[in-house]
Design a protein around this motif. Structure first.
Motif, PDB file in Angstrom:
ATOM      1  N   ALA A  64       0.844  -1.190   0.000  1.00  0.00           N
ATOM      2  CA  ALA A  64       0.000   0.000   0.000  1.00  0.00           C
ATOM      3  C   ALA A  64       0.881   1.243   0.000  1.00  0.00           C
ATOM      4  O   ALA A  64       2.052   1.182   0.357  1.00  0.00           O
ATOM      5  CB  ALA A  64      -0.903  -0.008   1.231  1.00  0.00           C
ATOM      6  N   PHE A  65       0.296   2.361  -0.389  1.00  0.00           N
ATOM      7  CA  PHE A  65       1.028   3.622  -0.420  1.00  0.00           C
ATOM      8  C   PHE A  65       0.024   4.750  -0.570  1.00  0.00           C
ATOM      9  O   PHE A  65      -1.140   4.523  -0.914  1.00  0.00           O
ATOM     10  CB  PHE A  65       2.031   3.666  -1.579  1.00  0.00           C
ATOM     11  CG  PHE A  65       1.361   3.595  -2.921  1.00  0.00           C
ATOM     12  CD1 PHE A  65       0.980   4.754  -3.586  1.00  0.00           C
ATOM     13  CD2 PHE A  65       1.080   2.374  -3.511  1.00  0.00           C
ATOM     14  CE1 PHE A  65       0.338   4.684  -4.810  1.00  0.00           C
ATOM     15  CE2 PHE A  65       0.443   2.296  -4.734  1.00  0.00           C
ATOM     16  CZ  PHE A  65       0.068   3.452  -5.388  1.00  0.00           C
ATOM     17  N   LEU A  66       0.485   5.943  -0.313  1.00  0.00           N
ATOM     18  CA  LEU A  66      -0.289   7.166  -0.543  1.00  0.00           C
ATOM     19  C   LEU A  66       0.601   8.189  -1.214  1.00  0.00           C
ATOM     20  O   LEU A  66       1.794   8.262  -0.923  1.00  0.00           O
ATOM     21  CB  LEU A  66      -0.758   7.775   0.783  1.00  0.00           C
ATOM     22  CG  LEU A  66      -1.872   7.082   1.529  1.00  0.00           C
ATOM     23  CD1 LEU A  66      -2.066   7.741   2.889  1.00  0.00           C
ATOM     24  CD2 LEU A  66      -3.153   7.147   0.743  1.00  0.00           C
ATOM     25  N   TRP A  67       0.028   8.971  -2.094  1.00  0.00           N
ATOM     26  CA  TRP A  67       0.741  10.133  -2.606  1.00  0.00           C
ATOM     27  C   TRP A  67       0.604  11.232  -1.566  1.00  0.00           C
ATOM     28  O   TRP A  67      -0.511  11.645  -1.242  1.00  0.00           O
ATOM     29  CB  TRP A  67       0.131  10.593  -3.933  1.00  0.00           C
ATOM     30  CG  TRP A  67       0.507   9.738  -5.086  1.00  0.00           C
ATOM     31  CD1 TRP A  67      -0.237   8.724  -5.627  1.00  0.00           C
ATOM     32  CD2 TRP A  67       1.714   9.795  -5.835  1.00  0.00           C
ATOM     33  NE1 TRP A  67       0.440   8.154  -6.668  1.00  0.00           N
ATOM     34  CE2 TRP A  67       1.645   8.797  -6.827  1.00  0.00           C
ATOM     35  CE3 TRP A  67       2.850  10.596  -5.763  1.00  0.00           C
ATOM     36  CZ2 TRP A  67       2.666   8.582  -7.737  1.00  0.00           C
ATOM     37  CZ3 TRP A  67       3.867  10.383  -6.681  1.00  0.00           C
ATOM     38  CH2 TRP A  67       3.768   9.388  -7.651  1.00  0.00           C
ATOM     39  N   GLU A  68       1.707  11.700  -1.025  1.00  0.00           N
ATOM     40  CA  GLU A  68       1.658  12.833  -0.099  1.00  0.00           C
ATOM     41  C   GLU A  68       1.499  14.127  -0.895  1.00  0.00           C
ATOM     42  O   GLU A  68       0.744  15.017  -0.528  1.00  0.00           O
ATOM     43  CB  GLU A  68       2.919  12.894   0.754  1.00  0.00           C
ATOM     44  CG  GLU A  68       2.892  14.012   1.762  1.00  0.00           C
ATOM     45  CD  GLU A  68       4.128  14.025   2.642  1.00  0.00           C
ATOM     46  OE1 GLU A  68       3.963  14.343   3.821  1.00  0.00           O
ATOM     47  OE2 GLU A  68       5.229  13.721   2.153  1.00  0.00           O
ATOM     48  N   ASP A  69       2.240  14.219  -1.985  1.00  0.00           N
ATOM     49  CA  ASP A  69       2.156  15.323  -2.936  1.00  0.00           C
ATOM     50  C   ASP A  69       2.782  14.808  -4.229  1.00  0.00           C
ATOM     51  O   ASP A  69       3.059  13.618  -4.351  1.00  0.00           O
ATOM     52  CB  ASP A  69       2.858  16.582  -2.399  1.00  0.00           C
ATOM     53  CG  ASP A  69       4.308  16.339  -1.988  1.00  0.00           C
ATOM     54  OD1 ASP A  69       5.017  15.557  -2.674  1.00  0.00           O
ATOM     55  OD2 ASP A  69       4.741  16.917  -0.981  1.00  0.00           O
ATOM     56  N   ASP A  70       3.007  15.672  -5.201  1.00  0.00           N
ATOM     57  CA  ASP A  70       3.526  15.224  -6.496  1.00  0.00           C
ATOM     58  C   ASP A  70       4.919  14.613  -6.427  1.00  0.00           C
ATOM     59  O   ASP A  70       5.303  13.845  -7.296  1.00  0.00           O
ATOM     60  CB  ASP A  70       3.545  16.385  -7.495  1.00  0.00           C
ATOM     61  CG  ASP A  70       2.145  16.850  -7.846  1.00  0.00           C
ATOM     62  OD1 ASP A  70       1.239  16.010  -7.899  1.00  0.00           O
ATOM     63  OD2 ASP A  70       1.964  18.065  -8.057  1.00  0.00           O
ATOM     64  N   GLY A  71       5.677  14.928  -5.391  1.00  0.00           N
ATOM     65  CA  GLY A  71       7.059  14.462  -5.319  1.00  0.00           C
ATOM     66  C   GLY A  71       7.358  13.467  -4.218  1.00  0.00           C
ATOM     67  O   GLY A  71       8.514  13.088  -4.046  1.00  0.00           O
ATOM     68  N   HIS A  72       6.334  13.038  -3.459  1.00  0.00           N
ATOM     69  CA  HIS A  72       6.585  12.139  -2.328  1.00  0.00           C
ATOM     70  C   HIS A  72       5.508  11.071  -2.190  1.00  0.00           C
ATOM     71  O   HIS A  72       4.322  11.373  -2.302  1.00  0.00           O
ATOM     72  CB  HIS A  72       6.639  12.923  -1.011  1.00  0.00           C
ATOM     73  CG  HIS A  72       7.726  13.921  -0.969  1.00  0.00           C
ATOM     74  ND1 HIS A  72       7.571  15.216  -1.394  1.00  0.00           N
ATOM     75  CD2 HIS A  72       9.015  13.810  -0.559  1.00  0.00           C
ATOM     76  CE1 HIS A  72       8.707  15.870  -1.248  1.00  0.00           C
ATOM     77  NE2 HIS A  72       9.603  15.040  -0.744  1.00  0.00           N
ATOM     78  N   LEU A  73       5.963   9.853  -1.927  1.00  0.00           N
ATOM     79  CA  LEU A  73       5.062   8.756  -1.585  1.00  0.00           C
ATOM     80  C   LEU A  73       5.228   8.441  -0.110  1.00  0.00           C
ATOM     81  O   LEU A  73       6.342   8.473   0.419  1.00  0.00           O
ATOM     82  CB  LEU A  73       5.414   7.485  -2.376  1.00  0.00           C
ATOM     83  CG  LEU A  73       5.030   7.419  -3.838  1.00  0.00           C
ATOM     84  CD1 LEU A  73       5.565   6.119  -4.443  1.00  0.00           C
ATOM     85  CD2 LEU A  73       3.543   7.521  -4.027  1.00  0.00           C
ATOM     86  N   LEU A  74       4.129   8.117   0.556  1.00  0.00           N
ATOM     87  CA  LEU A  74       4.173   7.604   1.923  1.00  0.00           C
ATOM     88  C   LEU A  74       3.929   6.106   1.839  1.00  0.00           C
ATOM     89  O   LEU A  74       2.945   5.656   1.240  1.00  0.00           O
ATOM     90  CB  LEU A  74       3.096   8.257   2.796  1.00  0.00           C
ATOM     91  CG  LEU A  74       3.307   9.725   3.124  1.00  0.00           C
ATOM     92  CD1 LEU A  74       2.131  10.248   3.927  1.00  0.00           C
ATOM     93  CD2 LEU A  74       4.604   9.930   3.887  1.00  0.00           C
ATOM     94  N   LEU A  75       4.844   5.336   2.418  1.00  0.00           N
ATOM     95  CA  LEU A  75       4.799   3.882   2.332  1.00  0.00           C
ATOM     96  C   LEU A  75       4.672   3.265   3.719  1.00  0.00           C
ATOM     97  O   LEU A  75       5.550   3.450   4.558  1.00  0.00           O
ATOM     98  CB  LEU A  75       6.074   3.358   1.670  1.00  0.00           C
ATOM     99  CG  LEU A  75       6.444   3.986   0.333  1.00  0.00           C
ATOM    100  CD1 LEU A  75       7.844   3.595  -0.060  1.00  0.00           C
ATOM    101  CD2 LEU A  75       5.449   3.573  -0.719  1.00  0.00           C
ATOM    102  N   PRO A  76       3.595   2.528   3.982  1.00  0.00           N
ATOM    103  CA  PRO A  76       3.477   1.833   5.263  1.00  0.00           C
ATOM    104  C   PRO A  76       4.129   0.460   5.150  1.00  0.00           C
ATOM    105  O   PRO A  76       3.763  -0.341   4.301  1.00  0.00           O
ATOM    106  CB  PRO A  76       1.968   1.721   5.464  1.00  0.00           C
ATOM    107  CG  PRO A  76       1.430   1.628   4.066  1.00  0.00           C
ATOM    108  CD  PRO A  76       2.374   2.425   3.202  1.00  0.00           C
ATOM    109  N   CYS A  77       5.097   0.183   5.974  1.00  0.00           N
ATOM    110  CA  CYS A  77       5.787  -1.103   5.936  1.00  0.00           C
ATOM    111  C   CYS A  77       5.675  -1.774   7.311  1.00  0.00           C
ATOM    112  O   CYS A  77       6.105  -1.211   8.315  1.00  0.00           O
ATOM    113  CB  CYS A  77       7.243  -0.915   5.547  1.00  0.00           C
ATOM    114  SG  CYS A  77       7.420  -0.226   3.876  1.00  0.00           S
ATOM    115  N   PRO A  78       5.079  -2.976   7.352  1.00  0.00           N
ATOM    116  CA  PRO A  78       4.924  -3.672   8.631  1.00  0.00           C
ATOM    117  C   PRO A  78       6.265  -4.170   9.172  1.00  0.00           C
ATOM    118  O   PRO A  78       7.066  -4.732   8.438  1.00  0.00           O
ATOM    119  CB  PRO A  78       4.002  -4.839   8.296  1.00  0.00           C
ATOM    120  CG  PRO A  78       4.143  -5.045   6.830  1.00  0.00           C
ATOM    121  CD  PRO A  78       4.526  -3.736   6.234  1.00  0.00           C
TER     122      PRO A  78
END
Length: 121
Positions: A64-78
């Motif tokens: 899973a991931f989210l776009w924080e903005d055009d230049g950054h991804l937020l990645l949840p890693c267990p």
């Protein structure tokens, strides 16, 4: 042409969760592959940018991931029953831990600029 065999499925890559960046210039998605040795699946995030695809993660545990903005991804890693959130900077390729939640996050969605909605187990 030969028939598809059950073992052939071990070589497939399954794509899911495609999300475009806020400006529509890039897309990120999840690639899932079989892990025969561990009788499970590996999930990693990939990026489509300027006509090419490249992996963002290689742990086999990020699905899973989210776009924080055009230049950054937020990645949840267990990690050990928690979810470590990492911010990946597309410009320089750096990845830094941003925060940790004390449970396994399965889904997330941005509600507004300051609030997020998480589903967890």
């Amino acid at each position: 042409m030969s028939k598809i065999q059950l073992r052939d499925f071990l070589n497939y890559r399954f794509l899911s969760g495609v999300k475009a960046s806020p400006d529509g210039g890039r897309a990120a998605f999840v690639v899932t592959v079989c892990d025969e040795e561990h009788n499970s699946y590996r999930h990693d995030i990939w990026l489509y940018d300027n006509g090419a695809c490249r992996p963002v993660t290689d742990s086999g545990k990020c699905d899973a991931f989210l776009w924080e903005d055009d230049g950054h991804l937020l990645l949840p890693c267990p990690v050990n029953g928690e979810t470590v959130w990492k911010r990946w900077d597309l410009a320089d390729g750096s990845m830094v831990e941003t925060f940790t939640l004390p449970f396994f996050v399965k889904g997330m969605q941005r509600m507004d600029a300051d609030r997020w909605f998480f589903t967890a187990r």
